[in-house]
Enzyme design. Structure first.
Site, mmCIF file in Angstrom:
data_model
loop_
_atom_site.group_PDB
_atom_site.id
_atom_site.type_symbol
_atom_site.label_atom_id
_atom_site.label_comp_id
_atom_site.label_asym_id
_atom_site.label_seq_id
_atom_site.Cartn_x
_atom_site.Cartn_y
_atom_site.Cartn_z
ATOM 1 N N HIS A 63 53.355 32.804 60.085
ATOM 2 C CA HIS A 63 52.873 34.132 59.702
ATOM 3 C C HIS A 63 53.763 34.764 58.652
ATOM 4 C CE1 HIS A 63 55.999 34.596 62.700
ATOM 5 N NE2 HIS A 63 56.279 35.752 62.121
ATOM 6 N N HIS A 79 57.553 36.302 53.176
ATOM 7 C CA HIS A 79 57.944 34.918 53.456
ATOM 8 C C HIS A 79 57.283 34.400 54.720
ATOM 9 C CE1 HIS A 79 60.591 37.207 56.143
ATOM 10 N NE2 HIS A 79 60.691 36.103 56.852
#
Lengths: 171, 171
Positions: free
Chosen positions: B34, B116
């Protein structure tokens, strides 16, 4: 891609289920505790977006939230060694399950629907006897609400990722 | 309860991330790959339903889907030994992040937002040198779309369960 439809119980019920799954369910890490409302089916993204999601939205809109109770543990033995928290059957959950296997939706149903939250599976026969012998004595007094269901897809590692949430009774 | 907000990449990108997470990320089993859009925050169900979800719906409605690229691996070293798939920065993802820390929403932001997908964390310094030494050489050519974000809550075992999906650009 492989999709499925599940109801995730409240944190309270998920925490209870996980306290057993941690030890007895090899799928512990692949998906949080859940009520499977529709077994895994194959579909491509096109179908999902254009056919299945609109149908699921319609079903959600026309289904009112409902409650259920969890009072005890049961098992699918001798068919499989799966042990589960039994969802006290309610008309509403069977109706929702029926709707999720009608119309445009894939309608394969291998077994009669038994609403449950798995807490142990893939046990050896011996483990099963031991574990079920003690878990079947448990009594719970859990009451929970179903106010949404989720469409998930499966990753290569077997884990499930939520794609969309459908709130019951909402347009 | 502890809530958080994340974007789950497409299956393609999640599968790539998991191929590394499996070996290097102890959170592998707690949540699918995620992009954290909002760090964990405390809220009660009342606040979530009456304040936070309406705000998130509004943000989603007023944000158009956008794309991002993943081309390489980077690291937060020396702050932490976390290694991640770098999300090529786009104006849109920063704007969405800003919106998720404004208005009625908890606005604590300890660090500047670096979009990220974590693939390794909690490595010893020695492991980190080894692993990052090889992963930093990787080149990717992944392009993906953000068309939704999800509100999650955390279970007692540390795993995250999706509570609600917000589609970008939808009312």
């Amino acid at each position: 891609m492989r999709y499925g439809i599940a109801v995730f119980p409240s944190k309270k019920v998920q925490d209870v289920a996980n306290s057993y799954r941690k030890r007895y369910d090899p799928h512990y890490a692949l998906i949080p505790p859940h009520i499977t409302m529709k077994e895994a089916f194959e579909a491509d993204e096109q179908e999902i977006e254009n056919k299945i999601i609109p149908e699921l939205s319609e079903i959600a809109k026309n289904t009112q939230p409902f409650t259920y109770g969890v009072y005890k543990v049961s098992s699918f033995s001798p068919v499989t060694n799966t042990i589960y928290l039994k969802i006290e059957p309610s008309e509403e959950i069977f109706e929702l399950n029926d709707k999720l296997h009608a119309g445009e939706l894939p309608d394969e149903k291998d077994f009669a629907f038994v609403p449950h939250i798995t807490i142990a599976q893939k046990l050896s026969d011996e483990e099963f006897s031991d574990v079920y012998g003690s878990l079947r004595m448990l009594k719970f007094d859990l009451n929970d609400k179903v106010d949404r269901f989720q469409l998930l897809y499966q990753l290569e590692n077997g884990a499930w990722s939520v794609y969309e949430t459908f709130r019951l009774g909402k347009g």
